[in-house]
Design an enzyme around this catalytic site. Structure first.
Site, PDB file in Angstrom:
ATOM      1  N   ASP A 161       0.846  -1.193   0.000  1.00 48.74           N
ATOM      2  CA  ASP A 161       0.000   0.000   0.000  1.00 48.74           C
ATOM      3  C   ASP A 161       0.885   1.247   0.000  1.00 48.74           C
ATOM      4  O   ASP A 161       1.656   1.451   0.935  1.00 48.74           O
ATOM      5  CB  ASP A 161      -0.897  -0.032   1.253  1.00 48.74           C
TER       6      ASP A 161
ATOM      7  N   ASP B 296      -4.027   4.007   2.755  1.00 47.44           N
ATOM      8  CA  ASP B 296      -5.467   3.771   2.959  1.00 47.44           C
ATOM      9  C   ASP B 296      -5.760   2.332   3.404  1.00 47.44           C
ATOM     10  O   ASP B 296      -6.917   1.952   3.549  1.00 47.44           O
ATOM     11  CB  ASP B 296      -6.270   4.131   1.703  1.00 47.44           C
TER      12      ASP B 296
ATOM     13  N   ASP C 245      -1.918  -1.161  -3.740  1.00 50.26           N
ATOM     14  CA  ASP C 245      -2.189  -0.444  -4.987  1.00 50.26           C
ATOM     15  C   ASP C 245      -1.019  -0.607  -5.957  1.00 50.26           C
ATOM     16  O   ASP C 245      -0.006  -1.227  -5.634  1.00 50.26           O
ATOM     17  CB  ASP C 245      -2.463   1.035  -4.680  1.00 50.26           C
TER      18      ASP C 245
ATOM     19  N   ASP D 163      -5.574 -10.178 -15.424  1.00 51.66           N
ATOM     20  CA  ASP D 163      -6.710 -11.043 -15.152  1.00 51.66           C
ATOM     21  C   ASP D 163      -7.841 -10.605 -16.076  1.00 51.66           C
ATOM     22  O   ASP D 163      -8.098  -9.411 -16.228  1.00 51.66           O
ATOM     23  CB  ASP D 163      -7.135 -10.899 -13.689  1.00 51.66           C
TER      24      ASP D 163
ATOM     25  N   ASP E  22     -10.519 -15.803 -16.089  1.00 46.52           N
ATOM     26  CA  ASP E  22     -11.361 -16.241 -14.982  1.00 46.52           C
ATOM     27  C   ASP E  22     -12.488 -17.166 -15.470  1.00 46.52           C
ATOM     28  O   ASP E  22     -13.192 -16.827 -16.431  1.00 46.52           O
ATOM     29  CB  ASP E  22     -11.971 -14.985 -14.339  1.00 46.52           C
TER      30      ASP E  22
ATOM     31  N   GLU F  27      -8.634 -20.342 -16.310  1.00 47.13           N
ATOM     32  CA  GLU F  27      -9.067 -20.962 -15.054  1.00 47.13           C
ATOM     33  C   GLU F  27     -10.319 -21.783 -15.338  1.00 47.13           C
ATOM     34  O   GLU F  27     -11.286 -21.270 -15.903  1.00 47.13           O
ATOM     35  CB  GLU F  27      -9.372 -19.890 -14.014  1.00 47.13           C
TER      36      GLU F  27
ATOM     37  N   HIS G   3      -5.227 -16.847  -4.722  1.00 53.20           N
ATOM     38  CA  HIS G   3      -6.032 -15.993  -3.846  1.00 53.20           C
ATOM     39  C   HIS G   3      -7.338 -16.656  -3.403  1.00 53.20           C
ATOM     40  O   HIS G   3      -8.073 -16.072  -2.617  1.00 53.20           O
ATOM     41  CB  HIS G   3      -6.331 -14.683  -4.577  1.00 53.20           C
ATOM     42  N   ASP G   4      -7.649 -17.835  -3.937  1.00 53.33           N
ATOM     43  CA  ASP G   4      -8.877 -18.550  -3.558  1.00 53.33           C
ATOM     44  C   ASP G   4      -8.613 -19.743  -2.638  1.00 53.33           C
ATOM     45  O   ASP G   4      -9.559 -20.387  -2.173  1.00 53.33           O
ATOM     46  CB  ASP G   4      -9.590 -19.094  -4.806  1.00 53.33           C
TER      47      ASP G   4
END
Ligand code: TEU
Length: 535
Positions: free
Chosen positions: A20, A24, A28, A97, A192, A238, A310-311
């Site tokens: 970051d 925040d 990013d 992605d 995806d 995917e 990430h899943d």
């Protein structure tokens, strides 16, 4: 066309949780830019960036409202251009992605489509009566839209309506958007749930069944319209539920569809009736599965190799020992994976041995799948403590806690309040700064493992042969290319084990190319030991 990606290692960045730059609490693009040295140091070839497009962030960016802009949370298009340039300068590529099975319900296409008289009505799936399909994130796959008096289809959350790929205008719009990104300099796409874009237009009950009837046609058309004639790209689709036979067709280079797919078989082996019904992994099942994929794509097609993304929960917590043998089991799993034939994917933090997070209440969770599951299971009368136990083991938020850069406050991920808590073990050596200088760290091991692939063609290209398929603790195989043979031995247990192979004494006296127990040779493996002999 050269298949450069067969020798490559891909590193996945989940931008929300990487770095970051503005305090925040959310990662990013300028954060990613500030940490490229880490990727250079690791030696990876490609950065796969999870979605940074404009999005209401119901599913952390997998719900896109503008495919041609960067969400202000992550930065600007100029930052993205800078990232492309910075990666190319360093000899790396950028994989975007591509989420085109569905859009956000706030995408202008869907907003227009909600008007019955709109020419875009047919861009999504509208019906008077829903069928019996269920959505991945709970509930029916259909939601009634008051405004237009019909139901729309969403395989994921109601905020992610499915695009109607039967409509050629939808396909043309997606192709144009993809070309726009390639013209900007990106090097390919991770697509995806791409096996779900084609549905049987009759939408029969007891489905959906994937892939749908026109999937190969759609992918070949996409190849022709977007990818053909451009050199140096990478495409990975995917595909939850894809079989090895289907994958062979999708990745057969003569068919011009995709370079490789993400399959889900091996990450489903510890699921019972659902992912929340956690079963211990039976090692022979993993060998049977991965072995079948190795054999099935040996002559034609290509494998992608992953344990984390990430899943998925963190592999070291899931298949290794994240307590006493954390580093050893993390490096063993890395060896096991990277020595298969295929292109390995490293998910941010995996190279540090990052572990699952000790979530103690539903308030700490952010992932809609986990939150929905918790409330549903409790409403059905399950014990909240038991539900939490499954969530601790399987929640996607385990993968999404912030990247651990050093041992200071919030692991230097942010100067603000992180959107998900930082794992306390960042102060106990699970951080990049501490591991960079330590030759025995997980990070240093990943660096050596990645270098090995770049130096020894047998690692990427050698023929694969499984050994000891029934052994419940030892995962062993050979790789062979011309006159080079590697013997890979992994102890997937906390016991000391003796390897039971013919000529084992001679074979395990051969030089060790890489191993996680310094100086170790011979038939006996320490707990979670991994070793690669050149025999
Ligand atoms: O995931 C596809 C998918 O099938 C997921 O449901 C996955 O199996 C599940 O998270 C495991 O519990 C992709 C993305 O990777 C995921 O992050 C998105 O939420 C999903 O598509 C919808 O775009």
């Amino acid at each position: 066309m050269t298949a450069w990606w067969k020798d490559a290692v891909v590193y996945q960045v989940y931008p929300r949780s990487f770095a970051d730059s503005d305090g925040d609490g959310v990662g990013d693009l300028r954060g990613v830019l500030s940490r490229l040295d880490h990727l250079v140091d690791l030696g990876v070839d490609v950065l796969w960036l999870s979605p940074v497009y404009r999005s209401p962030m119901r599913d952390n960016g997998y719900d896109i409202s503008d495919y041609r802009d960067v969400d202000p949370l992550f930065g600007t298009l100029a930052d993205l251009d800078e990232l492309v340039a910075a990666l190319h300068e360093r000899g790396m590529k950028l994989l975007m992605d591509l989420v085109v099975n569905h859009t956000s319900d706030e995408h202008p296409w869907f907003v227009a489509s909600r008007d019955r008289d709109s020419p875009m009505r047919d861009w999504y799936w509208w019906r008077d009566e829903p069928n019996d399909w269920r959505a991945f994130f709970s509930g029916p796959a259909w939601t009634y839209d008051e405004q237009s008096g019909q139901y729309y289809l969403h395989l994921f959350s109601p905020h992610q309506p499915d695009l109607n790929w039967e409509n050629p205008e939808v396909r043309a719009a997606v192709h144009a958007m993809m070309r726009w990104w390639l013209d900007r300099g990106v090097d390919g796409f991770r697509m995806d749930v791409i096996n779900m874009i084609s549905k049987d237009p009759a939408l029969p009950d007891r489905g959906p069944r994937f892939p749908g009837p026109r999937i190969h046609e759609f992918l070949q058309e996409m190849h022709r319209e977007v990818l053909a004639g451009r050199e140096g790209l990478l495409t990975v689709g995917e595909m939850p539920g894809v079989t090895v036979e289907q994958a062979r067709r999708f990745t057969d280079p003569r068919r011009h569809e995709l370079d490789m797919v993400f399959q889900f078989e091996h990450v489903g082996l510890d699921h019972g009736s659902s992912k929340w019904d956690v079963r211990p992994l039976h090692l022979p099942d993993l060998k049977a599965s991965l072995g079948r994929w190795q054999d099935g794509l040996a002559e034609r097609g290509w494998n992608s190799l992953y344990l984390n993304n990430h899943d998925q929960p963190r592999a070291v917590s899931r298949f290794g020992d994240d307590g006493r043998h954390r580093d050893r089991s993390a490096t063993m799993l890395a060896t096991l994976l990277h020595l298969h034939r295929g292109t390995p994917y490293v998910y941010q933090g995996e190279e540090l041995g990052m572990t699952n997070y000790p979530f103690t209440s539903v308030e700490q969770l952010r992932d809609l799948e986990s939150v929905n599951h918790f409330h549903e299971a409790v409403a059905e009368g399950q014990d909240p403590e038991q539900v939490l136990e499954a969530v601790r083991a399987m929640s996607r938020d385990n993968a999404r806690t912030p990247m651990q850069w050093d041992d200071s406050r919030h692991a230097s991920f942010t100067t603000g309040r992180p959107w998900l808590p930082v794992h306390p073990n960042h102060a106990e050596g699970v951080n990049a700064a501490a591991q960079r200088e330590d030759p025995d760290s997980v990070l240093s091991y990943y660096r050596r493992l990645i270098a090995l692939r770049h130096e020894e063609p047998v690692v990427a290209h050698g023929e694969f042969a499984m050994l000891l398929p029934e052994d419940e603790r030892v995962y062993a195989f050979t790789r062979r290319l011309d006159d080079v043979e590697l013997l890979v031995l992994c102890n997937v247990s906390g016991d000391v084990v003796e390897v039971d192979l013919p000529d084992v004494a001679t074979r395990t006296a051969a030089p060790v190319l890489i191993g996680n127990v310094p100086g170790s040779t011979g038939p006996v493996l320490e707990p979670w030991e991994a070793r690669v002999h050149r025999t």
